[in-house]
Design an enzyme around this catalytic site. Structure first.
Site, PDB file in Angstrom:
ATOM      1  N   ASP A 198      44.307  53.542  99.533  1.00 35.18           N
ATOM      2  CA  ASP A 198      45.074  54.606 100.530  1.00 35.18           C
ATOM      3  C   ASP A 198      45.940  53.694 101.047  1.00 35.18           C
ATOM      4  OD1 ASP A 198      46.007  56.826 102.464  1.00 35.18           O
ATOM      5  OD2 ASP A 198      44.557  57.582 101.607  1.00 35.18           O
ATOM      6  N   HIS A 265      50.386  57.483 100.307  1.00 31.67           N
ATOM      7  CA  HIS A 265      48.758  56.694 100.795  1.00 31.67           C
ATOM      8  C   HIS A 265      49.227  55.411 100.030  1.00 31.67           C
ATOM      9  CE1 HIS A 265      47.684  59.509 103.069  1.00 31.67           C
ATOM     10  NE2 HIS A 265      48.151  60.880 102.600  1.00 31.67           N
ATOM     11  N   GLU A 328      50.828  64.359 100.847  1.00 33.38           N
ATOM     12  CA  GLU A 328      51.523  63.059 102.268  1.00 33.38           C
ATOM     13  C   GLU A 328      52.401  62.367 102.303  1.00 33.38           C
ATOM     14  OE1 GLU A 328      47.944  64.786 105.691  1.00 33.38           O
ATOM     15  OE2 GLU A 328      47.677  63.554 103.967  1.00 33.38           O
TER      16      GLU A 328
HETATM   17  C1  ACM Z   1      44.103  64.942 101.932  1.00 33.67           C
HETATM   18  O1  ACM Z   1      43.596  65.378 103.028  1.00 33.67           O
HETATM   19  N1  ACM Z   1      45.346  64.526 102.480  1.00 33.67           N
HETATM   20  C2  ACM Z   1      44.178  65.237 100.768  1.00 33.67           C
END
Ligand code: ACM
Length: 768
Positions: A198, A265, A328
């Site tokens: 991440d 991420h 995201e």
């Molecule tokens: C997530 O909670 N971004 C998968």
């Protein structure tokens, strides 16, 4: 699925009554698909042994697991033999031709002479062994145990029974992960989704790209080296450690599904190899929770990098599924890059979502060419994705509905329902996490098959998964508190027939499970049963007496209380109805199960004027207009589950509820300065900025409303030259009658964040 037994019928009928389930029902979690009783009991003791079929080397580990679990939790260590002895035996039979059960299923029979577990596959035998262990641990006692004569036929409802752990935001040791895997195994969960990369850390050793762990595994916390903050935070798993974890899981019939998150991420990876990012610039490994802007590039060199990473990932993880994230990914960097835009147009793609679709499909093809299958978060649907991709629905269940209707396999892991980083209760003593709370009952009520799906579409639902994100879980203690006992609820959602769901029966089976946790040192939360000690605060302040009500989240168990300073035990008065007390007094209460075991540790509330005028920031609501709220715990404080601080990163404003102000002379605030390390992407514009009159801002106290009369303005200390915990104190003008207060921090929004630890109103002589 057949639910044949009278036992279950009685169980369901019992649901309407708030009493313990059938006291003789064995406390099994998850509840088996079918269970019926014979008559009598089988006594099992130190002479009981386990008989394994000759040549069944594969299940020696399973037999050994049972023996070692029984030693730790029951004080019995059955020997493992190859032939039936004279004494009582547990016989484990794996028969590929057994017609009794489906994949992962088993039949378990207890009669007067012994126990026989039969399965078609190794996983089934293991699950049967776990059921037997639970039958042999119906209470917290050690030594011999009477197991009822019974017949169980059991099999899972879903093939994907998952738990995700985020090892990127905070890092867990191999031993901590193995403890978690043990608990998954004891709950018949079979997919450990491991979030390994991440923005805040890259945690998996990739031999071809050593910078990923030399640089990408470490971040420099904001305020590093000050106030107890470490100089750097991080860690990674070597390939050897990963093999160890994969093998540990496999021995417990758990598949480890690794997640390498892309195209977003990706900041830790870009910090390690900026040439695979979009801008070519090297960011630091992020310290900001939320949505960071760094994406992978879409050029061939970046795909080579990702393919090489996946080569090593596939060599380490035998899982059919490889998770590639997809969540995201804010597209700002792709939009700003002429090269990315040129590629997008050359590919004939209409926008950046379509580019992400192309990206994910390209990775999916690479995985497919190696015999693997892609799974991703539900954003992978946005740009169009091959029907072979499995979709993990997290933005509610709508992604699962859309995906299943399109023919994708789906896993349900919706936020907030199955997000275990949500608090379990609104209690003031609950530890860190997101708000709103998702109670044990809420998780238990979750239905993985959305009602919008028809039967053919519903067949695409592989199962449900809970996600343990760790932004606000600095230690494994926090993780355990968040996971247990909600994992019990998840296991029943995933394993047991839908029609057998019975909340009251489940509660009746929990005391034995709590004892199993205690025997294994698992730090489960007792929030569901913890006594809330409630009263009308203002009436008590004015009248000097209070009517006290005891309750708990589940409305379950027996609460005993004391008023004389003693610890409440089962001999203390049983709470039956609200009672009146005269101040000052301390009310202590604890919750017990019918079997006498403690369901919730004692809680207390001091009722005197000083205490009633002193409120934790965790019990002061947000000001109107902004619901966002977190409870956070800075790393240096994380040696235990407290203290935690409530923050709203958008609006630093909280309400002190209406209180009789007559005779209140001062306000005293225990304040804390926290890092403002939140990446809010396009929501950054929503942060409320306020004017301030002193260099570092103030805490401003308003009467009645946030636009009301200013009662006090308390300047904040210089963050560079003060410790992060500080007190603020000011005189208040004389007031009459009841008034709420609105407390607002005006500190600049490009500086630290401030929270209220405690706000106390101090009686005394007021100035007119
Ligand atoms: C997530 O909670 N971004 C998968």
């Amino acid at each position: 699925m057949r639910i044949a037994s009278l036992f279950l019928f009685l169980f369901l009928c019992g649901a309407a009554m708030r009493v313990d389930a059938d006291a003789t029902a064995p406390p099994l979690i998850p509840l088996p698909a079918e269970l019926s009783y014979g008559s009598g009991h089988l006594r099992m003791d130190a002479s009981t042994s386990i008989v394994l079929q000759p040549n069944d080397a594969a299940n020696r580990a399973t037999a050994g697991y049972l023996s070692s679990l029984l030693r730790r939790t029951r004080g019995l260590s059955p020997r493992i033999l190859a032939s039936a002895p004279e004494v009582v035996a547990i016989t484990l039979v794996r028969d590929p031709h057994a017609t009794v059960v489906n994949a992962e299923g088993y039949a378990l029979d207890v009669d007067a002479h012994g126990v026989r577990i039969v399965s078609r596959d190794d996983a089934g035998l293991f699950h049967g062994v776990i059921t037997l262990w639970q039958l042999m641990t119906p209470d917290a006692l050690h030594g011999a145990v009477q197991v009822p004569v019974l017949h169980i036929r059991d099999q899972p409802r879903f093939v994907w029974r998952g738990l995700m752990l985020d090892s990127a935001r905070h890092f867990q040791s191999v031993a901590e992960i193995e403890r978690l895997l043990d608990q998954m195994a004891q709950h018949k969960l079979n997919v450990f989704h491991w979030h390994l990369t991440d923005d805040q850390g890259w945690r998996i050793q990739i031999k071809r790209y050593p910078e990923l762990t030399r640089m990408g595994a470490w971040r420099t916390p904001p305020d590093a080296g000050h106030d107890g903050e470490p100089e750097r935070y991080g860690g990674f798993y070597t390939q050897e450690q990963i093999r160890q974890i994969v093998a540990y899981a496999a021995a417990r019939h758990i598949t480890v599904v690794p997640e390498i998150d892309m195209p977003g991420h990706a900041q830790a990876a870009v910090a390690s190899y900026p040439q695979f990012g979009v801008t070519g610039k090297r960011p630091s490994v992020s310290v900001d929770w939320g949505v960071n802007p760094y994406l992978y590039n879409v050029d061939d060199g970046s795909f080579d990098f990702m393919d090489h990473v996946l080569d090593e990932v596939m060599a380490l993880f035998p899982s059919k599924y490889i998770h590639v994230g997809g969540d995201e990914a804010v597209k700002d960097q792709w939009q700003a890059s002429p090269e990315v835009q040129a590629k997008m147009h050359a590919l004939g793609l209409k926008d950046e979502d379509a580019l992400q679709g192309w990206f994910i499909n390209r990775i999916g093809l690479y995985l497919a060419a190696h015999g693997r299958q892609l799974v991703g978060w539900d954003e992978i649907l946005d740009g169009g994705v091959s029907v072979d991709a499995t979709v993990m629905s997290w933005r509610g269940s709508k992604g699962a509905i859309k995906a299943a209707q399109q023919g994708h396999d789906v896993v349900l892991s919706p936020a907030p329902d199955l997000y275990f980083d949500q608090l379990q209760s609104d209690r003031v003593d609950e530890t860190a996490g997101r708000i709103p709370a998702q109670s044990l009952a809420h998780v238990y009520a979750f239905e993985p098959v959305p009602k919008e799906l028809d039967a053919a579409q519903a067949a695409h639902v592989l199962g449900a998964q809970a996600n343990m994100w760790t932004e606000h879980m600095p230690t494994m203690k926090h993780v355990e508190h968040a996971v247990f006992p909600r994992l019990d609820a998840l296991s029943e959602v995933d394993w047991s027939p839908a029609a057998s769901r019975d909340w009251n029966g489940f509660l009746g089976r929990l005391p034995a499970q709590f004892a199993r946790y205690r025997a294994q040192g698992i730090g489960y939360a007792d929030s569901t049963f913890a006594p809330d000690i409630k009263l009308d605060r203002n009436a008590a302040l004015v009248g000097g007496t209070a009517q006290v009500t005891l309750s708990n989240q589940a409305g379950y168990g027996e609460m005993h209380y004391t008023l004389d300073g003693r610890a409440p035990d089962r001999h203390a008065p049983l709470y039956q109805a609200p009672f009146t007390v005269k101040l000052p007094v301390t009310v202590r209460a604890a919750t017990f199960a019918r079997d006498g075991s403690m369901l919730a540790a004692p809680r207390q509330r001091v009722l005197d004027r000083t205490s009633l005028l002193s409120l934790s920031g965790n019990e002061m609501p947000n000001c109107p207009g902004s619901d966002f709220r977190l409870r956070v715990q800075p790393m240096p404080d994380a040696t235990s589950l407290a203290p935690v601080y409530s923050i709203n990163v958008f609006n630093a404003c909280q309400l002190y509820p209406a209180t009789p102000m007559d005779g209140v002379a001062r306000i005293h605030v225990d304040a804390i300065r926290l890092e403002r390390n939140y990446a809010l992407a396009h929501d950054a514009k929503l942060v409320v900025s306020r004017p301030h009159n002193t260099p570092f801002g103030e805490l401003v106290v308003h009467q009645d409303q946030c636009t009301g009369l200013v009662l006090a303005t308390l300047p904040l200390p210089d963050p560079e030259h003060s410790v992060r915990r500080f007190t603020l104190d000011a005189a208040l003008p004389a007031q009459q009658g009841g008034h709420p207060l609105c407390l607002i921090y005006t500190a600049p929004i490009d500086g630290p964040l401030y929270a209220l630890d405690r706000v106390a109103l101090i009686p005394g002589t007021t100035k007119p």
